[in-house]
Design a protein around this motif. Sequence first.
Motif, mmCIF file in Angstrom:
data_model
loop_
_atom_site.group_PDB
_atom_site.id
_atom_site.type_symbol
_atom_site.label_atom_id
_atom_site.label_comp_id
_atom_site.label_asym_id
_atom_site.label_seq_id
_atom_site.Cartn_x
_atom_site.Cartn_y
_atom_site.Cartn_z
ATOM 1 N N ASN A 58 0.801 -1.226 0.000
ATOM 2 C CA ASN A 58 0.000 0.000 0.000
ATOM 3 C C ASN A 58 0.835 1.279 0.000
ATOM 4 O O ASN A 58 0.293 2.368 -0.232
ATOM 5 C CB ASN A 58 -0.925 0.016 1.223
ATOM 6 N N SER A 59 2.141 1.159 0.240
ATOM 7 C CA SER A 59 2.982 2.359 0.249
ATOM 8 C C SER A 59 3.042 3.018 -1.125
ATOM 9 O O SER A 59 3.349 4.211 -1.228
ATOM 10 C CB SER A 59 4.390 2.020 0.730
ATOM 11 N N PHE A 60 2.729 2.266 -2.170
ATOM 12 C CA PHE A 60 2.796 2.833 -3.516
ATOM 13 C C PHE A 60 1.718 3.897 -3.735
ATOM 14 O O PHE A 60 1.814 4.689 -4.685
ATOM 15 C CB PHE A 60 2.638 1.728 -4.564
ATOM 16 N N ARG A 61 0.680 3.916 -2.873
ATOM 17 C CA ARG A 61 -0.458 4.812 -3.105
ATOM 18 C C ARG A 61 -0.078 6.284 -3.044
ATOM 19 O O ARG A 61 -0.837 7.137 -3.519
ATOM 20 C CB ARG A 61 -1.582 4.516 -2.103
ATOM 21 N N ILE A 62 1.094 6.605 -2.528
ATOM 22 C CA ILE A 62 1.558 7.998 -2.559
ATOM 23 C C ILE A 62 1.748 8.464 -3.996
ATOM 24 O O ILE A 62 1.797 9.662 -4.277
ATOM 25 C CB ILE A 62 2.876 8.125 -1.746
ATOM 26 N N ILE A 63 1.806 7.512 -4.933
ATOM 27 C CA ILE A 63 1.952 7.843 -6.347
ATOM 28 C C ILE A 63 0.805 8.717 -6.836
ATOM 29 O O ILE A 63 0.966 9.536 -7.738
ATOM 30 C CB ILE A 63 2.040 6.543 -7.198
ATOM 31 N N TYR A 64 -0.379 8.565 -6.206
ATOM 32 C CA TYR A 64 -1.547 9.307 -6.655
ATOM 33 C C TYR A 64 -1.477 10.788 -6.293
ATOM 34 O O TYR A 64 -2.297 11.584 -6.772
ATOM 35 C CB TYR A 64 -2.820 8.670 -6.098
ATOM 36 N N LEU A 65 -0.537 11.168 -5.480
ATOM 37 C CA LEU A 65 -0.268 12.578 -5.218
ATOM 38 C C LEU A 65 1.076 12.992 -5.814
ATOM 39 O O LEU A 65 1.215 14.092 -6.350
ATOM 40 C CB LEU A 65 -0.276 12.856 -3.708
ATOM 41 N N HIS A 66 2.054 12.078 -5.733
ATOM 42 C CA HIS A 66 3.400 12.423 -6.176
ATOM 43 C C HIS A 66 3.481 12.656 -7.682
ATOM 44 O O HIS A 66 4.031 13.667 -8.138
ATOM 45 C CB HIS A 66 4.372 11.306 -5.769
ATOM 46 N N VAL A 67 2.933 11.751 -8.463
ATOM 47 C CA VAL A 67 3.052 11.872 -9.924
ATOM 48 C C VAL A 67 2.324 13.102 -10.460
ATOM 49 O O VAL A 67 2.900 13.865 -11.248
ATOM 50 C CB VAL A 67 2.576 10.580 -10.613
ATOM 51 N N PRO A 68 1.059 13.354 -10.063
ATOM 52 C CA PRO A 68 0.412 14.572 -10.572
ATOM 53 C C PRO A 68 1.143 15.858 -10.198
ATOM 54 O O PRO A 68 1.266 16.766 -11.024
ATOM 55 C CB PRO A 68 -0.981 14.528 -9.932
ATOM 56 N N THR A 69 1.644 15.945 -8.973
ATOM 57 C CA THR A 69 2.339 17.169 -8.575
ATOM 58 C C THR A 69 3.667 17.320 -9.316
ATOM 59 O O THR A 69 4.051 18.440 -9.680
ATOM 60 C CB THR A 69 2.590 17.201 -7.057
ATOM 61 N N ALA A 70 4.356 16.214 -9.559
ATOM 62 C CA ALA A 70 5.609 16.285 -10.308
ATOM 63 C C ALA A 70 5.358 16.693 -11.758
ATOM 64 O O ALA A 70 6.083 17.531 -12.318
ATOM 65 C CB ALA A 70 6.325 14.930 -10.254
ATOM 66 N N TYR A 71 4.336 16.101 -12.384
ATOM 67 C CA TYR A 71 3.970 16.497 -13.740
ATOM 68 C C TYR A 71 3.625 17.977 -13.803
ATOM 69 O O TYR A 71 4.051 18.705 -14.704
ATOM 70 C CB TYR A 71 2.766 15.685 -14.231
ATOM 71 N N MET A 72 2.815 18.422 -12.846
ATOM 72 C CA MET A 72 2.345 19.800 -12.877
ATOM 73 C C MET A 72 3.485 20.781 -12.643
ATOM 74 O O MET A 72 3.520 21.850 -13.257
ATOM 75 C CB MET A 72 1.257 20.011 -11.830
ATOM 76 N N ALA A 73 4.413 20.460 -11.753
ATOM 77 C CA ALA A 73 5.534 21.355 -11.492
ATOM 78 C C ALA A 73 6.331 21.612 -12.772
ATOM 79 O O ALA A 73 6.766 22.745 -13.029
ATOM 80 C CB ALA A 73 6.437 20.761 -10.406
ATOM 81 N N GLN A 74 6.491 20.580 -13.586
ATOM 82 C CA GLN A 74 7.206 20.744 -14.850
ATOM 83 C C GLN A 74 6.352 21.464 -15.897
ATOM 84 O O GLN A 74 6.839 22.341 -16.622
ATOM 85 C CB GLN A 74 7.626 19.377 -15.384
ATOM 86 N N SER A 75 5.081 21.094 -15.993
ATOM 87 C CA SER A 75 4.199 21.715 -16.981
ATOM 88 C C SER A 75 4.010 23.201 -16.708
ATOM 89 O O SER A 75 3.981 24.021 -17.635
ATOM 90 C CB SER A 75 2.835 21.014 -16.988
ATOM 91 N N ILE A 76 3.875 23.552 -15.438
ATOM 92 C CA ILE A 76 3.689 24.958 -15.088
ATOM 93 C C ILE A 76 4.932 25.760 -15.428
ATOM 94 O O ILE A 76 4.841 26.907 -15.895
ATOM 95 C CB ILE A 76 3.324 25.102 -13.598
ATOM 96 N N TYR A 77 6.099 25.160 -15.232
ATOM 97 C CA TYR A 77 7.329 25.880 -15.587
ATOM 98 C C TYR A 77 7.365 26.162 -17.082
ATOM 99 O O TYR A 77 7.721 27.273 -17.507
ATOM 100 C CB TYR A 77 8.566 25.082 -15.167
ATOM 101 N N MET A 78 6.994 25.172 -17.894
ATOM 102 C CA MET A 78 6.972 25.384 -19.343
ATOM 103 C C MET A 78 5.943 26.435 -19.730
ATOM 104 O O MET A 78 6.182 27.251 -20.627
ATOM 105 C CB MET A 78 6.711 24.064 -20.063
ATOM 106 N N THR A 79 4.791 26.437 -19.054
ATOM 107 C CA THR A 79 3.785 27.465 -19.295
ATOM 108 C C THR A 79 4.320 28.841 -18.946
ATOM 109 O O THR A 79 4.124 29.815 -19.691
ATOM 110 C CB THR A 79 2.518 27.177 -18.460
ATOM 111 N N MET A 80 5.000 28.933 -17.823
ATOM 112 C CA MET A 80 5.580 30.202 -17.391
ATOM 113 C C MET A 80 6.626 30.699 -18.383
ATOM 114 O O MET A 80 6.647 31.893 -18.740
ATOM 115 C CB MET A 80 6.212 30.026 -16.002
ATOM 116 N N ALA A 81 7.477 29.796 -18.856
ATOM 117 C CA ALA A 81 8.511 30.188 -19.812
ATOM 118 C C ALA A 81 7.897 30.616 -21.145
ATOM 119 O O ALA A 81 8.349 31.588 -21.769
ATOM 120 C CB ALA A 81 9.480 29.027 -20.032
ATOM 121 N N LEU A 82 6.850 29.900 -21.582
ATOM 122 C CA LEU A 82 6.175 30.269 -22.827
ATOM 123 C C LEU A 82 5.520 31.647 -22.705
ATOM 124 O O LEU A 82 5.629 32.477 -23.617
ATOM 125 C CB LEU A 82 5.119 29.213 -23.176
ATOM 126 N N ALA A 83 4.838 31.876 -21.574
ATOM 127 C CA ALA A 83 4.222 33.182 -21.357
ATOM 128 C C ALA A 83 5.281 34.277 -21.309
ATOM 129 O O ALA A 83 5.090 35.381 -21.856
ATOM 130 C CB ALA A 83 3.413 33.175 -20.062
#
Length: 253
Positions: A58-83
């Motif tokens: 059950n320790s793997f269930r942290i993936i449901y918070l870790h992966v989305p936040t990691a994806y978003m941190a990178q996507s937001i940076y690209m959005t910021m750089a594009l803007a």
Amino acid sequence: MAGKNLMPRWFYQLASPRWCYQITGKLLPGFAIAAGLLILFGTVWGLAFAPPDYQQGNSFRIIYLHVPTAYMAQSIYMTMALAGAIGLIWKMKVADMVAKSCAPIGASLAVLALATGAIWGKPTWGSWWVWDARLTSMLILLFLYLGIMALNSAIESESTAAQSTAVLALVGLVNIPIIKYSVDWWNTLHQPATFKITEKPAMPPDMWIPLLILVIGFYCFFAVVLMMRLRNEIIRRERRSGWVRELLMQQRG
């Protein structure tokens, strides 16, 4: 004029703070509802109904918070750089406002990604932190966010601050492919990417579908927070404009 006509109409409408404020007001409720429903549904499915991992339990269930936040941190940076790039090239004030609004959101999600990664790493690797290539590059991403926020606060002129932070954001883009491909380029402890467009997910559907739902939900959540911050920034910068005064008078009335 011919070159200008090649660009979509909405691109030039974005240069109008008033139009941007109005359209985000119309979009906010829909994105807020979608974000709430997707995050709630994905979280309940992932934490309560997805099967435990055959190795991590059950320790793997942290993936449901870790992966989305990691994806978003990178996507937001690209959005910021594009803007920031749009602001540099086309001198759009709204683009500068978007870039400024992105930074604190991205920094917060980078902190969450690092924190959840540490929580996941303790039972998996036996340590809260290791100087793994993926973890180190994510930490650099957080420092880039903090540096951009500090630079924005240190420069009084908003136009100069926007230009300086845009250049820093564009230079920092080199870190994004390092984060993404670090597990392929170097021998790291971090597991490979959970989702790949060209490959079938390694997890069974009842484990990766709620994760995908949460990723989409976090994108909607980002849109909501970005629009809220952007609307506040527009009101702050355009507070002397006639349409803002009229809007405030209508709200008071």
